[in-house]
Design a protein around this motif. Structure first.
Motif, PDB file in Angstrom:
ATOM      1  N   LEU A  67      -7.616 -44.299  -7.309  1.00 44.26           N
ATOM      2  CA  LEU A  67      -7.977 -43.277  -8.307  1.00 44.26           C
ATOM      3  C   LEU A  67      -7.909 -43.854  -9.722  1.00 44.26           C
ATOM      4  N   ARG A  68      -6.858 -44.643  -9.959  1.00 39.86           N
ATOM      5  CA  ARG A  68      -6.698 -45.259 -11.282  1.00 39.86           C
ATOM      6  C   ARG A  68      -7.947 -46.078 -11.600  1.00 39.86           C
ATOM      7  N   LYS A  69      -8.384 -46.829 -10.624  1.00 37.47           N
ATOM      8  CA  LYS A  69      -9.580 -47.676 -10.800  1.00 37.47           C
ATOM      9  C   LYS A  69     -10.817 -46.793 -11.019  1.00 37.47           C
ATOM     10  N   ALA A  70     -10.904 -45.738 -10.229  1.00 36.08           N
ATOM     11  CA  ALA A  70     -12.094 -44.874 -10.315  1.00 36.08           C
ATOM     12  C   ALA A  70     -12.137 -44.093 -11.635  1.00 36.08           C
ATOM     13  N   PHE A  71     -10.977 -43.831 -12.237  1.00 35.20           N
ATOM     14  CA  PHE A  71     -10.940 -43.065 -13.496  1.00 35.20           C
ATOM     15  C   PHE A  71     -11.065 -43.971 -14.721  1.00 35.20           C
ATOM     16  N   GLN A  72     -10.880 -45.296 -14.521  1.00 35.11           N
ATOM     17  CA  GLN A  72     -10.839 -46.232 -15.655  1.00 35.11           C
ATOM     18  C   GLN A  72     -12.099 -46.140 -16.514  1.00 35.11           C
ATOM     19  N   GLY A  73     -11.895 -46.054 -17.822  1.00 37.20           N
ATOM     20  CA  GLY A  73     -13.041 -46.038 -18.736  1.00 37.20           C
ATOM     21  C   GLY A  73     -13.738 -44.685 -18.822  1.00 37.20           C
ATOM     22  N   GLY A  74     -13.200 -43.700 -18.111  1.00 35.84           N
ATOM     23  CA  GLY A  74     -13.840 -42.387 -18.104  1.00 35.84           C
ATOM     24  C   GLY A  74     -13.393 -41.518 -19.270  1.00 35.84           C
ATOM     25  N   ALA A 102      -2.964 -40.753 -12.079  1.00 37.23           N
ATOM     26  CA  ALA A 102      -4.072 -41.674 -12.378  1.00 37.23           C
ATOM     27  C   ALA A 102      -4.801 -41.244 -13.651  1.00 37.23           C
ATOM     28  N   ALA A 103      -4.952 -39.937 -13.846  1.00 36.67           N
ATOM     29  CA  ALA A 103      -5.657 -39.438 -15.041  1.00 36.67           C
ATOM     30  C   ALA A 103      -4.880 -39.793 -16.300  1.00 36.67           C
ATOM     31  N   LYS A 104      -3.570 -39.641 -16.226  1.00 40.93           N
ATOM     32  CA  LYS A 104      -2.734 -39.964 -17.392  1.00 40.93           C
ATOM     33  C   LYS A 104      -2.812 -41.457 -17.690  1.00 40.93           C
ATOM     34  N   GLU A 105      -2.669 -42.256 -16.648  1.00 42.36           N
ATOM     35  CA  GLU A 105      -2.673 -43.707 -16.843  1.00 42.36           C
ATOM     36  C   GLU A 105      -4.021 -44.217 -17.336  1.00 42.36           C
TER      37      GLU A 105
END
Ligand SMILES: NC(=O)c1ccc[n+]([C@@H]2O[C@H](COP(=O)([O-])OP(=O)(O)OC[C@H]3O[C@@H](n4cnc5c(N)ncnc54)[C@H](OP(=O)(O)O)[C@@H]3O)[C@@H](O)[C@H]2O)c1
Length: 316
Positions: A67-74, A102-105
């Motif tokens: 999730l962290r990867k998928a949210f990165q740069g969003g 993941a959203a916070k990070e």
């Protein structure tokens, strides 16, 4: 040209998420682009989203690193859980925790959490008007989502809490379509007496979510309830009768009878309908049709939805 901001969409191949991906990608001049998150980037549904121009990436709500990867740069994310895949409120809360972390990070600026009421605020476990289920819930698939609201708040995630409604698509996919009674007449069955059930076309949830993202920061830290219409069982049956050209009745049953129907989740749904029946004013009041239409001007009425979908409704 200004670069478009990325909205990462959990459940992108599903009912809620796909409506959002389609709304974002359908607005060519809009400020956002969609990143569709799926466990299988090679599925036909994933490919259909890629064909719309969405970026399709792998992610699993059980795997916080993915999730962290998928949210990165969003810029933002749409977060939803999938109760009916596992029937576990604890799992739903853990998955909400993974998404919030993941959203916070990833430093997201706006998250929409697809939630529902924690019914224990209205019906504490000590209230025996409906049975306590799984030891500590009244309506497990609602209570867990409501309880998870605080996970997003406590982590400091800028969140809009989106209270969704009963999908009319349940008449197609969830076995709730009209069924023939002993008299041979078709009927829809709910334990709602003459109370109103807020309902919505599932694809309109994503369209409303898009409207929330477009409002910028205005709805962060707020709860927003959406519905296409608030209708009684008799009103829905009358719409079915008109759309199908044959009589469909409303068959009101008691919540207890519904809980004993025996299909997986019947007790949970029996309690859910009882909650919506007994707290009609609060539940309908939290889902403004005006607000829903302002977020999504093409919001469908039940008649309009039925007209488009009547050929897909199984009738036994
Ligand atoms: N039915 C109703 O009336 C209603 C009303 C309000 C709220 N709800 C709630 O809506 C939720 C379900 O949303 P939905 O209807 O949009 O779901 P859905 O149509 O069943 O779609 C689920 C999608 O989520 C993905 N998914 C499943 N498990 C996943 C995982 N572990 N990680 C990442 N993605 C996963 C799947 O995509 P991939 O296979 O591509 O990964 C699937 O396409 C439930 O919690 C339910 O309580 C339902």
């Amino acid at each position: 040209m200004k670069q478009k901001q990325i909205i990462a969409v959990i459940g992108a191949t599903g009912a809620q998420g796909s409506g959002l991906v389609r709304a974002i990608m359908g607005d060519k001049g809009g400020p956002f682009t969609a990143r569709a998150i799926t466990r299988d980037v090679s599925s036909d549904k994933a490919k259909a989203l890629a064909a719309l121009g969405a970026e399709v990436v792998a992610g699993d709500v059980d795997d916080v690193a993915s999730l962290r990867k998928a949210f990165q740069g969003g810029y933002g994310a749409y977060c939803v859980t999938f109760f009916w895949e596992h029937f576990s409120p604890e799992k739903e809360m853990a998955q909400a925790g993974n998404m919030a972390k993941a959203a916070k990070e990833a430093g997201l600026q706006h998250v929409i959490w697809s939630t529902l009421e924690d019914t224990r605020r209205w019906v504490p476990l000590s209230d025996d008007r409906m049975p306590t289920l799984m030891g500590k819930y009244k309506v497990p698939h609602l209570d867990a989502k409501g309880e998870a609201n605080k996970i997003f708040s406590e982590r400091g995630v800028p969140t809009t809490f989106l209270n969704t409604s009963f999908y009319w698509d349940n008449f197609i996919h969830f076995g709730m379509g009209p069924k023939k009674g002993p008299d041979g007449v078709l009927a829809i069955t709910f334990p709602m007496d003459d109370k109103k059930l807020p309902g919505i076309a599932a694809e309109d949830i994503g369209k409303c979510a898009y409207g929330i993202f477009k409002k910028g920061k205005e709805l962060i830290c707020r709860s927003v309830g959406i519905a296409g219409e608030h209708l009684t069982g008799d009103q829905m049956a009358a719409s079915f009768t008109k759309a199908l050209g044959r009589e469909v009745r409303y068959n009101p049953v008691t919540p207890e009878a519904y809980r004993n129907f025996g299909f997986p989740g019947a007790e949970d749904l029996g309690n859910m309908f009882q909650f919506k029946r007994d707290f009609e004013d609060d539940f309908c009041g939290a889902r403004s049709l005006e607000m829903s239409r302002s977020l999504n001007p093409s919001l469908q009425t039940f008649d309009a939805w039925l007209d488009r979908n009547k050929g897909r409704i199984p009738m036994e």
